[in-house]
Design an enzyme around this catalytic site. Structure first.
Site, PDB file in Angstrom:
ATOM      1  N   ARG A 191       0.830  -1.249   0.058  1.00  0.00           N
ATOM      2  CA  ARG A 191       0.048  -0.093   0.089  1.00  0.00           C
ATOM      3  C   ARG A 191       0.843   1.359  -0.090  1.00  0.00           C
ATOM      4  NH1 ARG A 191      -3.529  -1.887   4.997  1.00  0.00           N
ATOM      5  NH2 ARG A 191      -1.879  -3.251   5.297  1.00  0.00           N
ATOM      6  N   GLU A 216     -10.772  -8.937  11.468  1.00  0.00           N
ATOM      7  CA  GLU A 216      -9.884  -7.841  10.324  1.00  0.00           C
ATOM      8  C   GLU A 216     -11.114  -7.275   9.512  1.00  0.00           C
ATOM      9  OE1 GLU A 216      -6.860  -7.061  10.337  1.00  0.00           O
ATOM     10  OE2 GLU A 216      -6.804  -8.403  12.067  1.00  0.00           O
ATOM     11  N   TYR A 258      38.985  28.824   0.471  1.00  0.00           N
ATOM     12  CA  TYR A 258      38.941  27.273   0.398  1.00  0.00           C
ATOM     13  C   TYR A 258      39.819  26.765   1.414  1.00  0.00           C
ATOM     14  CZ  TYR A 258      39.199  22.484  -0.547  1.00  0.00           C
ATOM     15  OH  TYR A 258      39.468  20.825  -0.243  1.00  0.00           O
ATOM     16  N   ALA A 313      40.857  37.393   2.558  1.00  0.00           N
ATOM     17  CA  ALA A 313      39.661  37.030   1.704  1.00  0.00           C
ATOM     18  C   ALA A 313      40.417  36.289   0.286  1.00  0.00           C
ATOM     19  CB  ALA A 313      39.143  38.358   1.062  1.00  0.00           C
ATOM     20  N   SER A 346      45.395  38.759   1.397  1.00  0.00           N
ATOM     21  CA  SER A 346      44.150  38.067   0.636  1.00  0.00           C
ATOM     22  C   SER A 346      44.596  37.676  -0.851  1.00  0.00           C
ATOM     23  CB  SER A 346      43.291  39.609   0.206  1.00  0.00           C
ATOM     24  OG  SER A 346      42.606  39.948   1.419  1.00  0.00           O
ATOM     25  N   ALA A 382      49.778  39.708   0.270  1.00  0.00           N
ATOM     26  CA  ALA A 382      48.581  39.606  -0.305  1.00  0.00           C
ATOM     27  C   ALA A 382      49.104  39.186  -2.101  1.00  0.00           C
ATOM     28  CB  ALA A 382      47.777  40.939  -0.503  1.00  0.00           C
ATOM     29  N   ARG A 405      55.284  37.661  -5.717  1.00  0.00           N
ATOM     30  CA  ARG A 405      54.434  38.167  -6.932  1.00  0.00           C
ATOM     31  C   ARG A 405      55.437  39.232  -7.582  1.00  0.00           C
ATOM     32  NH1 ARG A 405      51.337  41.230  -2.246  1.00  0.00           N
ATOM     33  NH2 ARG A 405      52.809  43.258  -2.045  1.00  0.00           N
TER      34      ARG A 405
END
Ligand code: UD1
Ligand code: CA
Length: 474
Positions: free
Chosen positions: A16, A157, A368, A382, A407, A425, A442
């Site tokens: 059912r 029943e 992440y 960030a 960041s 950064a 960098r």
């Protein structure tokens, strides 16, 4: 009062339900119907619990928590509740005391009611007792048929009942207390021609005819005995269970801004003074501490959240630990194996996977963090990414206490940043950074004076030249 053994009938096909999932595995507030029944039985603490399972025995076994505390009996063909109980008997051999039988599709029945029922059964020295209830709508339940003296003669029943019998409102809940003498009569149950099944309920008239002491006790509330045969009834059971769970936590000092939109697993624990906003899902074995705030659209599964923690909007937390007073979200994803330290802050659009974040450390925006060990009082700027995967293996990033990660940095694991160091950064860190050092990777900036002005002038004179050439043509 404890019964010697309990049998749960869970081998039915559940036609059912119109579903491929075995009926008793349908979930209510995060646990299967069968698990709810077993939780209730564990509270009563019988010597033995036997679950009669059918074709999907493996799935059912695997689905049960603490399956070790339960024995299984197999009924290959679902040819009725009477046959199902007989399949449990070999597992019960040697038990010379009362057996309690419950249907596996009655998830709301409470331990108190079963205890009370068993007490009455013993007190009255019955050979067979049924737990009955007055049904607002007797529907498909078996009717308790009594004579004018009020003695129980049989259970009829629904499909076998005459119109007059159908109007009987005292019905069978599917909970029985049976003495060994009556159990031996199980083999006398005959096949019901209409349904092609051996009805356990036929034991009632067989025992009565043999002069056994049979009775039914109408205790407990109708809601407890809701038998789930259809998805509509499952939904009704879910609503009732949900209400029960919410009432419990309201009584323990939990605030709900809108209780109707909250999903709460029946296994969850919530501390006093915690506030839960609308559309929050607390799933599995989750423990929320005291005085937490859980903002809207949050889903927390199998996790531990410490006292005073704040989980902001639209955050997902799975198999993780968030320590006291930490703040997570909005829009954060805390994945399995993560531990967020006391007072830490994990902010907007940050994903943390299998990482330990130290006390008061902050990763406030767009990061992440995977397979990382991060110390205390660290600032993760960030857009910081731990590059933990080299295409084959995952590697660890270790960041010491008090580190500042500028960041938009990438940390190519395996790599470590020593205590108190700075990462400038926009850096891509491929080598370990010593404690207290500055790491910068960098290219140096070059400014070309007047370059932009010269370009604009060049563009303008070119446009004028083209325009002049067109005019000359016409
Ligand atoms: C049963 C009772 C009915 C009672 C109602 C309470 C019988 C014949 N009827 O009806 O009197 O009012 O429960 O909810 O018992 N099962 C097996 N093997 C089978 C058939 C069923 O293990 O061959 C199990 C099912 O998985 C289920 C339980 O027994 O958990 C009850 O079976 P179900 O078919 O739902 O019985 P009902 O028609 O609800
Ligand atoms: Ca049923």
């Amino acid at each position: 009062m404890k019964p010697a053994g309990v049998v749960v009938l869970a081998a039915g096909l559940g036609k059912r339900m119109n579903s491929s999932l075995p009926k008793v595995l349908h979930a209510i507030q995060g646990s299967s119907m069968l698990q709810h029944v077993l939780n209730t039985l564990h509270e009563i603490g019988p010597q033995k619990i036997v679950v009669v399972v059918g074709k999907n025995a493996g799935d059912i076994r695997r689905s049960i928590k603490n399956a070790g505390a339960v024995s299984f009996a197999v009924q290959k063909d679902a040819i009725g509740t009477g046959d199902a109980l007989s399949k449990a008997l070999p597992s019960l051999r040697g038990l010379k005391e009362t057996i309690v039988v419950v249907n596996g599709d009655t998830p709301l029945v409470s331990p108190e009611t079963i205890r009370k029922f068993l007490m009455l059964h013993k007190k009255k020295r019955n050979d067979l007792s049924l737990l009955s209830f007055a049904a607002g709508d007797p529907g498909s339940y078996g009717r308790i048929f009594r004579n004018e003296k009020g003695e129980v003669l049989s259970v009829i029943e629904d499909r076998d009942a005459t119109t007059a019998q159908k109007s009987i409102t005292e019905v069978n809940s599917g909970v029985y207390a049976i003495e060994p003498g009556v159990l031996r009569m199980l083999k006398e149950i005959k096949l019901n021609a209409l349904k092609g099944e051996f009805y356990l309920t036929d034991i009632v008239h067989i025992a009565k005819d043999r002069g056994m002491k049979v009775d039914a006790f109408m205790i407990g509330s109708e809601e407890e005995f809701l038998g789930v045969n259809t998805l509509r009834e499952l939904e009704k059971a879910r609503e009732l269970m949900k209400k029960r769970v919410i009432e419990k936590w309201l009584g323990k000092g939990v605030y709900f801004i809108d209780e109707h939109s909250v999903f709460l697993s029946s296994d969850a624990e919530i501390g006093r003074g915690t506030t839960i906003y609308p559309n929050v899902h607390i799933e599995g074995d989750t423990r929320l501490g005291k005085g937490c705030t859980i903002y809207p659209n949050v889903r927390i599964r199998d996790s531990v959240i410490g006292d005073g923690a704040v989980i902001r909007d639209s955050t997902v937390i799975e198999n993780a630990v968030v320590k006291n007073r930490a703040s997570v979200g909005p829009f954060a994803h805390i994945r399995p194996g993560s531990e967020i330290g006391p007072g830490a802050k994990i902010g907007n659009f940050v994903e943390i996977k299998k990482s330990v974040i130290g006390s008061r450390t902050k990763a406030s925006h767009l990061s992440y963090i995977g397979d990382a060990k991060i110390g205390r009082d660290v600032n993760i700027g960030a857009g910081t990414i731990t590059c933990n995967y080299d295409g084959c293996k995952k590697h660890v990033t270790a960041i010491g206490d008090g580190v500042f990660i500028g960041s938009d940095s990438q940390l190519i694991a395996p790599v470590s940043v020593g205590k108190g160091a700075y990462v400038g950064a926009g850096s891509t860190i491929t080598r370990d950074v010593p404690a207290k050092a500055l790491a910068l990777s960098r290219t140096e900036q070059k400014n070309v004076e007047g370059w932009a002005l010269n370009r604009r002038l060049k563009v303008k004179s070119e446009k004028l030249r083209v325009k002049g050439a067109k005019k000359h043509k016409h």
